[in-house]
Enzyme design. Structure first.
Site, PDB file in Angstrom:
ATOM      1  N   HIS A 183       1.565   4.438  -2.900  1.00 46.66           N
ATOM      2  CA  HIS A 183       1.586   5.908  -2.875  1.00 46.66           C
ATOM      3  C   HIS A 183       2.774   6.439  -3.667  1.00 46.66           C
ATOM      4  CE1 HIS A 183      -1.774   6.482  -0.256  1.00 46.66           C
ATOM      5  NE2 HIS A 183      -1.234   5.879   0.792  1.00 46.66           N
TER       6      HIS A 183
ATOM      7  N   HIS B   3       0.833  -1.213   0.000  1.00 42.43           N
ATOM      8  CA  HIS B   3       0.000   0.000   0.000  1.00 42.43           C
ATOM      9  C   HIS B   3       0.860   1.253   0.000  1.00 42.43           C
ATOM     10  CE1 HIS B   3      -3.477   2.534   1.518  1.00 42.43           C
ATOM     11  NE2 HIS B   3      -2.445   3.242   1.983  1.00 42.43           N
ATOM     12  N   GLU B   4       1.819   1.311   0.925  1.00 39.70           N
ATOM     13  CA  GLU B   4       2.641   2.519   1.032  1.00 39.70           C
ATOM     14  C   GLU B   4       3.481   2.721  -0.234  1.00 39.70           C
ATOM     15  OE1 GLU B   4       1.918   4.581   3.206  1.00 39.70           O
ATOM     16  OE2 GLU B   4       0.898   3.380   4.713  1.00 39.70           O
TER      17      GLU B   4
ATOM     18  N   ASP C  96      -5.098   7.400  -1.521  1.00 37.90           N
ATOM     19  CA  ASP C  96      -5.893   6.514  -0.675  1.00 37.90           C
ATOM     20  C   ASP C  96      -7.311   6.409  -1.205  1.00 37.90           C
ATOM     21  OD1 ASP C  96      -4.219   5.594   1.519  1.00 37.90           O
ATOM     22  OD2 ASP C  96      -4.069   7.705   2.079  1.00 37.90           O
TER      23      ASP C  96
END
Ligand SMILES: [Zn+2]
Length: 190
Positions: free
Chosen positions: A118, A114-115, A124
């Site tokens: 980014h 997920h990170e 998000d």
């Protein structure tokens, strides 16, 4: 500037040839996959998790390749407390922080992918859907899915398409910080 114009010319020629039905095997070398060198020297216990996440992104996308310890486009840090977060300085460049306390509650691999998402340009999307990687902690601690959806993966592939160099990309946006993707679990009722 000259090389950029040359690349543009090559791309336009390729487009023209494609329109004519001519197949060009490699229309523009400049559109080769962008290598994102990630550095795990400060990733602590999560270096292996970073490698797994890199493989997931590499398998799901085109136009970019995450490669370990060949440079420092992306630095991975292990921290304790404060929450996991990502700082994107430009597309494909930045820092990811993995909070050991959150990684004890949520899947460390889901947090990592997920990170990194980014850093790869995704915002998000807290819709609570475990099938969506960028839903982060909104999908709950039981969600361990570390894979981007097809839509998310295609979005990243599209962001990295084209003929811009890493340097050119880095000038097209200011830094972004993505925090609070992983809400703390409710305190137990006493
Ligand atoms: Zn997030």
């Amino acid at each position: 500037m000259t090389s950029r114009l040359n690349r543009l010319a090559v791309a336009m020629l390729a487009t023209a040839l494609a329109t004519l039905g001519v197949t060009v095997a490699n229309p523009s070398p400049a559109s080769a996959a962008m290598t994102i060198c990630y550095n795990t020297s400060q990733a602590g216990a999560y270096a292996g998790t970073a490698n797994q996440a890199a493989s997931i992104w590499n398998n799901a996308t085109v136009n970019l390749t995450l490669s370990a310890n060949c440079g420092s486009n992306l630095r991975i840090y292990q921290i304790t407390g404060g929450g996991s977060y990502a700082v994107r300085t430009s597309l494909g460049n930045g820092r990811v922080y993995i909070d050991t306390q959150q990684a004890a509650q949520y899947s460390p691999l889901r947090i990592m992918t997920h990170e990194i998402g980014h850093i790869l340009g995704l915002p998000d999307n807290y819709n609570g859907n475990c099938a969506i990687l960028m839903s982060g902690g909104s999908a709950g601690t039981s969600c361990t899915n570390p894979y981007p959806s097809t839509t998310e993966a295609n979005r990243v592939s599209n962001l990295f398409a084209g003929t811009f160099s890493a340097t050119e990309r880095s000038t097209d946006r200011s830094a972004d910080i993505f925090r609070d993707s992983w809400p703390a679990a409710l305190a137990p009722v006493s």
